[in-house]
Design a protein around this motif. Structure first.
Motif, short mmCIF file in Angstrom:
data_model
loop_
_atom_site.label_atom_id
_atom_site.label_comp_id
_atom_site.label_asym_id
_atom_site.label_seq_id
_atom_site.Cartn_x
_atom_site.Cartn_y
_atom_site.Cartn_z
N VAL A 1 0.84 -1.20 0.00
CA VAL A 1 0.00 0.00 0.00
C VAL A 1 0.88 1.25 0.00
CG1 VAL A 1 -1.71 1.32 1.30
CG2 VAL A 1 -1.91 -1.17 1.16
N ILE A 2 1.93 1.24 0.80
CA ILE A 2 2.84 2.38 0.87
C ILE A 2 3.52 2.58 -0.48
CG2 ILE A 2 4.94 3.27 1.95
CD1 ILE A 2 4.13 1.71 4.47
N ARG A 3 3.95 1.47 -1.11
CA ARG A 3 4.60 1.58 -2.42
C ARG A 3 3.63 2.10 -3.47
NH1 ARG A 3 6.73 -3.46 -0.73
NH2 ARG A 3 5.23 -4.58 -2.03
N ALA A 4 2.39 1.64 -3.42
CA ALA A 4 1.38 2.09 -4.39
C ALA A 4 1.09 3.57 -4.21
CB ALA A 4 0.11 1.27 -4.24
N GLN A 5 0.98 4.02 -2.96
CA GLN A 5 0.73 5.42 -2.70
C GLN A 5 1.87 6.30 -3.22
OE1 GLN A 5 0.15 5.26 1.54
NE2 GLN A 5 -2.08 5.04 1.37
N GLN A 6 3.10 5.82 -3.03
CA GLN A 6 4.25 6.58 -3.52
C GLN A 6 4.25 6.63 -5.04
OE1 GLN A 6 6.51 8.40 -1.61
NE2 GLN A 6 6.91 9.20 -3.66
N HIS A 7 3.93 5.50 -5.66
CA HIS A 7 3.87 5.45 -7.13
C HIS A 7 2.82 6.43 -7.65
CE1 HIS A 7 4.22 3.45 -11.09
NE2 HIS A 7 2.93 3.69 -11.18
N LEU A 8 1.66 6.46 -7.01
CA LEU A 8 0.60 7.37 -7.43
C LEU A 8 0.99 8.82 -7.18
CD1 LEU A 8 -2.24 7.85 -8.47
CD2 LEU A 8 -3.10 7.41 -6.17
N ARG A 9 1.60 9.09 -6.04
CA ARG A 9 2.03 10.46 -5.74
C ARG A 9 3.05 10.94 -6.78
NH1 ARG A 9 3.18 9.53 -1.03
NH2 ARG A 9 1.32 10.33 0.01
N ASP A 10 3.97 10.05 -7.17
CA ASP A 10 4.96 10.42 -8.18
C ASP A 10 4.29 10.69 -9.53
OD1 ASP A 10 6.94 10.09 -6.30
OD2 ASP A 10 7.55 8.10 -6.99
N MET A 11 3.30 9.88 -9.88
CA MET A 11 2.58 10.07 -11.14
C MET A 11 1.91 11.44 -11.17
SD MET A 11 -0.73 7.99 -12.67
CE MET A 11 0.05 6.38 -12.57
N ILE A 12 1.23 11.78 -10.08
CA ILE A 12 0.52 13.06 -10.01
C ILE A 12 1.50 14.23 -9.96
CG2 ILE A 12 -1.02 14.46 -8.59
CD1 ILE A 12 -2.41 11.85 -7.77
N ALA A 13 2.60 14.06 -9.20
CA ALA A 13 3.60 15.12 -9.12
C ALA A 13 4.21 15.41 -10.48
CB ALA A 13 4.69 14.73 -8.12
N GLU A 14 4.43 14.39 -11.28
CA GLU A 14 4.98 14.59 -12.62
C GLU A 14 4.01 15.38 -13.49
OE1 GLU A 14 6.42 11.83 -16.43
OE2 GLU A 14 6.32 10.97 -14.41
N LEU A 15 2.73 15.07 -13.40
CA LEU A 15 1.73 15.82 -14.17
C LEU A 15 1.64 17.26 -13.69
CD1 LEU A 15 -1.06 13.09 -14.39
CD2 LEU A 15 0.40 13.90 -16.25
N LEU A 16 1.74 17.45 -12.38
CA LEU A 16 1.70 18.81 -11.83
C LEU A 16 2.91 19.62 -12.30
CD1 LEU A 16 0.58 17.86 -8.24
CD2 LEU A 16 -0.68 19.39 -9.75
#
Length: 209
Positions: free
Chosen positions: A142-157
């Motif tokens: 879950v922690i790894r998935a959250q980090q992956h998602l945060r990185d995806m959104i941060a890249e788009l931002l």
């Protein structure tokens, strides 16, 4: 015409390579189908009876898989649920990646990903505030998935900020955390329309002043 010792005839190919390969593929497909059935059945039983009431015997009986075979796949109910949760997480991340890759510019991709994430949170609301959620959310995955998602959104931002569509006075990583925290509230909203309104408000907070 003579035949070299290195020549391979069609019967040799059929019986020496193709059949074992087909056999192995069939076995692997059967195994995947059996595991999927176990995961789906266990999740359904937990939803019906609660986490502590489900046993391996119930799962075996519902799926039609022998207990001995079931134990070859999983040691206990919790292991099954962790595997089920991992499959859910993988599917959700894959879906969000597809949404990102099929939208338009950075701002459109960001909006599409945030809306899809919020709708997933909304649809998963039945797992919140339960013993099952407490069990599953302790997983490292879950922690790894959250980090992956945060990185995806941060890249788009970051892409949006470079284009002038997203505020640049706050680091993309911080804005990504803001988005995820804000949209987690989607799990408590009554409808998909309410979820989309929440996404609109969240996006408004990302625009340059």
């Amino acid at each position: 015409m003579s035949t070299s010792s290195h020549d391979v005839s069609w019967p040799d190919i059929a019986y020496g390579w193709m059949v074992p390969k087909l056999w192995n593929d069939t076995i692997e497909a059967h195994r995947r189908a059996a595991v999927d059935a176990v995961l789906d059945t266990t999740a359904a039983l937990v939803a019906e009876h609660g986490l502590r009431a489900v046993t391996m015997s119930q799962i075996a009986a519902r799926t039609g898989i022998g207990r001995a075979t079931l134990y070859k796949y999983f040691p206990d109910v919790e292991a099954i649920l962790h595997a089920w949760h991992e499959r859910q997480i993988t599917a959700h991340l894959g879906h969000l990646a597809q949404v990102r890759d099929h939208a338009g510019d950075a701002s459109q991709r960001l909006a599409a990903v945030l809306e899809s994430f919020a709708l997933i949170a909304h649809e998963s609301r039945g797992h919140h505030d339960t013993e099952l959620a407490a069990l599953l959310h302790r997983d490292d995955q879950v922690i790894r998935a959250q980090q992956h998602l945060r990185d995806m959104i941060a890249e788009l931002l970051a892409e949006g900020a470079e284009a002038g569509d997203i505020r640049d006075d706050v680091a993309p990583g911080e804005l990504a955390s803001y988005c995820l925290h804000a949209l987690t509230a989607a799990s408590r909203l009554p409808s998909a329309d309410a979820v989309r309104r929440l996404v609109t408000v969240t996006l408004a907070g990302l625009r340059p002043e």
